[in-house]
Design a protein around this motif. Structure first.
Motif, PDB file in Angstrom:
ATOM      1  N   ILE A 296      -3.166   0.999  11.085  1.00 45.07           N
ATOM      2  CA  ILE A 296      -4.137   0.357  10.205  1.00 45.07           C
ATOM      3  C   ILE A 296      -3.569  -0.983   9.751  1.00 45.07           C
ATOM      4  O   ILE A 296      -2.390  -1.084   9.401  1.00 45.07           O
ATOM      5  CB  ILE A 296      -4.460   1.259   8.982  1.00 45.07           C
ATOM      6  N   ILE A 297      -4.393  -2.021   9.804  1.00 48.26           N
ATOM      7  CA  ILE A 297      -3.997  -3.359   9.385  1.00 48.26           C
ATOM      8  C   ILE A 297      -4.639  -3.643   8.032  1.00 48.26           C
ATOM      9  O   ILE A 297      -5.861  -3.554   7.893  1.00 48.26           O
ATOM     10  CB  ILE A 297      -4.409  -4.413  10.418  1.00 48.26           C
ATOM     11  N   LEU A 298      -3.821  -3.976   7.054  1.00 51.53           N
ATOM     12  CA  LEU A 298      -4.298  -4.230   5.699  1.00 51.53           C
ATOM     13  C   LEU A 298      -4.180  -5.704   5.346  1.00 51.53           C
ATOM     14  O   LEU A 298      -3.242  -6.392   5.760  1.00 51.53           O
ATOM     15  CB  LEU A 298      -3.492  -3.416   4.683  1.00 51.53           C
ATOM     16  N   GLY A 299      -5.147  -6.180   4.580  1.00 51.93           N
ATOM     17  CA  GLY A 299      -5.100  -7.524   4.024  1.00 51.93           C
ATOM     18  C   GLY A 299      -5.472  -7.453   2.555  1.00 51.93           C
ATOM     19  O   GLY A 299      -6.434  -6.769   2.194  1.00 51.93           O
ATOM     20  N   ALA A 300      -4.717  -8.105   1.698  1.00 57.85           N
ATOM     21  CA  ALA A 300      -4.963  -8.004   0.260  1.00 57.85           C
ATOM     22  C   ALA A 300      -4.933  -9.395  -0.371  1.00 57.85           C
ATOM     23  O   ALA A 300      -4.223 -10.298   0.091  1.00 57.85           O
ATOM     24  CB  ALA A 300      -3.923  -7.111  -0.405  1.00 57.85           C
ATOM     25  N   SER A 301      -5.702  -9.542  -1.438  1.00 55.41           N
ATOM     26  CA  SER A 301      -5.755 -10.814  -2.148  1.00 55.41           C
ATOM     27  C   SER A 301      -6.201 -10.573  -3.587  1.00 55.41           C
ATOM     28  O   SER A 301      -6.913  -9.611  -3.875  1.00 55.41           O
ATOM     29  CB  SER A 301      -6.711 -11.789  -1.462  1.00 55.41           C
ATOM     30  N   VAL A 302      -5.736 -11.463  -4.479  1.00 62.78           N
ATOM     31  CA  VAL A 302      -6.135 -11.410  -5.882  1.00 62.78           C
ATOM     32  C   VAL A 302      -6.654 -12.776  -6.296  1.00 62.78           C
ATOM     33  O   VAL A 302      -6.009 -13.802  -6.036  1.00 62.78           O
ATOM     34  CB  VAL A 302      -4.964 -10.996  -6.794  1.00 62.78           C
ATOM     35  N   ILE A 303      -7.815 -12.796  -6.917  1.00 61.95           N
ATOM     36  CA  ILE A 303      -8.396 -14.038  -7.431  1.00 61.95           C
ATOM     37  C   ILE A 303      -8.263 -14.031  -8.945  1.00 61.95           C
ATOM     38  O   ILE A 303      -8.703 -13.084  -9.618  1.00 61.95           O
ATOM     39  CB  ILE A 303      -9.878 -14.170  -7.020  1.00 61.95           C
ATOM     40  N   HIS A 304      -7.657 -15.106  -9.487  1.00 63.17           N
ATOM     41  CA  HIS A 304      -7.419 -15.199 -10.932  1.00 63.17           C
ATOM     42  C   HIS A 304      -8.367 -16.216 -11.556  1.00 63.17           C
ATOM     43  O   HIS A 304      -8.810 -17.163 -10.886  1.00 63.17           O
ATOM     44  CB  HIS A 304      -5.980 -15.614 -11.213  1.00 63.17           C
ATOM     45  N   ILE A 315      -9.621 -10.330 -10.043  1.00 63.07           N
ATOM     46  CA  ILE A 315     -10.325  -9.475  -9.099  1.00 63.07           C
ATOM     47  C   ILE A 315      -9.443  -9.295  -7.873  1.00 63.07           C
ATOM     48  O   ILE A 315      -9.039 -10.274  -7.231  1.00 63.07           O
ATOM     49  CB  ILE A 315     -11.682 -10.084  -8.693  1.00 63.07           C
ATOM     50  N   ALA A 316      -9.139  -8.049  -7.553  1.00 62.18           N
ATOM     51  CA  ALA A 316      -8.310  -7.728  -6.387  1.00 62.18           C
ATOM     52  C   ALA A 316      -9.177  -7.147  -5.280  1.00 62.18           C
ATOM     53  O   ALA A 316     -10.116  -6.394  -5.539  1.00 62.18           O
ATOM     54  CB  ALA A 316      -7.221  -6.733  -6.776  1.00 62.18           C
ATOM     55  N   ALA A 317      -8.874  -7.515  -4.045  1.00 67.00           N
ATOM     56  CA  ALA A 317      -9.619  -7.028  -2.888  1.00 67.00           C
ATOM     57  C   ALA A 317      -8.648  -6.635  -1.787  1.00 67.00           C
ATOM     58  O   ALA A 317      -7.624  -7.297  -1.579  1.00 67.00           O
ATOM     59  CB  ALA A 317     -10.574  -8.104  -2.384  1.00 67.00           C
ATOM     60  N   VAL A 318      -8.964  -5.534  -1.112  1.00 65.79           N
ATOM     61  CA  VAL A 318      -8.160  -5.066   0.007  1.00 65.79           C
ATOM     62  C   VAL A 318      -9.103  -4.773   1.179  1.00 65.79           C
ATOM     63  O   VAL A 318     -10.134  -4.122   0.998  1.00 65.79           O
ATOM     64  CB  VAL A 318      -7.369  -3.796  -0.348  1.00 65.79           C
ATOM     65  N   SER A 332     -12.437  -2.925  -0.270  1.00 71.88           N
ATOM     66  CA  SER A 332     -12.508  -2.317  -1.589  1.00 71.88           C
ATOM     67  C   SER A 332     -12.147  -3.375  -2.627  1.00 71.88           C
ATOM     68  O   SER A 332     -11.246  -4.192  -2.397  1.00 71.88           O
ATOM     69  CB  SER A 332     -11.542  -1.129  -1.684  1.00 71.88           C
ATOM     70  N   ILE A 333     -12.839  -3.372  -3.755  1.00 73.38           N
ATOM     71  CA  ILE A 333     -12.664  -4.395  -4.789  1.00 73.38           C
ATOM     72  C   ILE A 333     -12.425  -3.710  -6.130  1.00 73.38           C
ATOM     73  O   ILE A 333     -13.064  -2.704  -6.448  1.00 73.38           O
ATOM     74  CB  ILE A 333     -13.879  -5.331  -4.876  1.00 73.38           C
ATOM     75  N   ARG A 334     -11.501  -4.263  -6.934  1.00 74.12           N
ATOM     76  CA  ARG A 334     -11.230  -3.765  -8.279  1.00 74.12           C
ATOM     77  C   ARG A 334     -11.084  -4.937  -9.259  1.00 74.12           C
ATOM     78  O   ARG A 334     -10.625  -6.022  -8.883  1.00 74.12           O
ATOM     79  CB  ARG A 334      -9.940  -2.946  -8.310  1.00 74.12           C
ATOM     80  N   VAL A 335     -11.491  -4.689 -10.478  1.00 74.45           N
ATOM     81  CA  VAL A 335     -11.265  -5.632 -11.575  1.00 74.45           C
ATOM     82  C   VAL A 335     -10.013  -5.175 -12.313  1.00 74.45           C
ATOM     83  O   VAL A 335      -9.905  -4.014 -12.717  1.00 74.45           O
ATOM     84  CB  VAL A 335     -12.464  -5.662 -12.546  1.00 74.45           C
TER      85      VAL A 335
END
Length: 348
Positions: A296-304, A315-318, A332-335
């Motif tokens: 599985i290939i994962l990519g993650a990012s956080v927007i401030h 807001i975090a997204a994976v 998937s997105i989380r606050v």
């Protein structure tokens, strides 16, 4: 094997055919069920199963109902060319009518004036064994018959004639009336008691596919009246993504009637991707570390928010790959706060 038309039995004795049956594929029902449960991909085996189901669905109605030449009335005067004679490839003909009888039951005359049928004539004249002798003939000029399988429609023709009252009667009915007629037809066909579908164990697959389609649409196509973003962002995408959970695709109304090939190609690509299809992928031989073992290939990012803004959260997204070609992803997105604090839960 007797002919369909009993009037011709006295003229020609029944023909004997030798049939060879060859196994070309094996359908795995568990893979089809996984696809319908949204736990599997659209593989070649699933496509083969869908093709087999389509044949089974049509088999019983084809035995119950026979098509007549009146269904071909809309193709009158349509231009076509014939492929059985090299000397006629550059000639263009117009359809006069369609026969009510098949190629093997349509009477014509050979070059010596002897009476024969169209299928036999083509066998002797052009050494051509018709593949579909049960289909009707195209009539050009006076008493000149051509099998449908040797007729190719000339491209780019427009249907300019107005539909008559009988043709337009069905379209003019209220939508509920048409829905009732469709439901009546389903009742007449009685697929649930179709012995052929039961023999192939396809009835449950057909019912499941139908129930899933009734339960929730897969995609909603929205025609926007203007280019404003309020309707697009504030309503359509918000309701589709957060309320109904149904994928949406928006196009501008001004583009509906524009014949722009590249535009509609892009629309089709978006529809295919939104419904789980693959528009492009990397050759598995170039992704051995993914294709050789479950990966599985994962990519993650956080927007401030902007510095100093304490009223808005981060807001975090994976995103994660879900196939062996690393071409399909789910997100998937989380606050939350400044770091991805729920990564384990987001990747479940």
């Amino acid at each position: 094997m007797p002919e369909d038309n009993t009037n011709n039995v006295d003229r020609r004795p029944p023909r004997i055919f030798k049939i060879r049956i060859k196994k070309v594929a094996e359908i795995h029902m568990e893979e089809i069920n996984m696809f319908l449960d949204r736990r599997g991909l659209m593989t070649s085996n699933v496509l083969t199963g869908i093709m087999a189901l389509n044949v089974l669905i049509h088999h019983m109605p084809s035995m119950m109902l026979k098509r007549r030449g009146e269904y071909f009335v809309l193709i009158r005067n349509l231009k076509f060319y014939a492929t059985h004679d090299e000397n006629a490839l550059n000639r263009r003909f117009r359809i006069s009518k369609v026969t009510n009888t098949s190629d093997s039951n349509t009477t014509t005359f050979d070059d010596n004036g002897n009476q024969t049928d169209v299928a036999s004539y083509f066998q002797r004249k052009y050494n051509m064994q018709l593949q579909h002798p049960f289909l009707p003939c195209i009539v050009i000029r006076e008493e000149t018959y051509l099998p449908l399988e040797v007729c190719n429609v000339v491209e780019g023709q427009l249907f300019m004639r107005k539909l008559n009252e009988r043709h337009g009667k069905y379209d003019c009915q209220p939508s509920q009336s048409r829905a009732n007629k469709i439901n009546q037809g389903i009742g007449i066909l009685n697929y649930q008691q179709d012995e052929y579908m039961q023999q192939f164990d396809f009835r449950q697959v057909w019912l499941k596919a139908g129930n899933d389609a009734k339960a929730q649409p897969q995609l909603i196509l929205c025609i926007l009246p203007n280019t404003g973003v309020s309707l697009y962002d504030a309503e359509i995408k918000r309701v589709g993504d957060t309320v109904t959970g149904v994928v949406t695709l928006c196009i501008q109304s001004r583009n509906m009637f524009a014949i722009k090939k590249q535009y509609w190609v892009n629309v089709y690509l978006k529809i295919n991707a939104k419904l789980g299809g693959m528009n492009s992928f990397i050759n598995p031989s170039q992704l051995l570390f993914v294709s050789e073992s479950p990966t599985i290939i994962l990519g993650a990012s956080v927007i401030h928010p902007v510095p100093g803004d304490t009223s808005r959260p981060s807001i975090a997204a994976v995103a994660a790959s879900i196939d062996a070609m690393a071409s399909r992803y789910v997100a998937s997105i989380r606050v939350q706060q400044e770091v991805i604090s729920h990564l384990a839960d987001m990747t479940k």
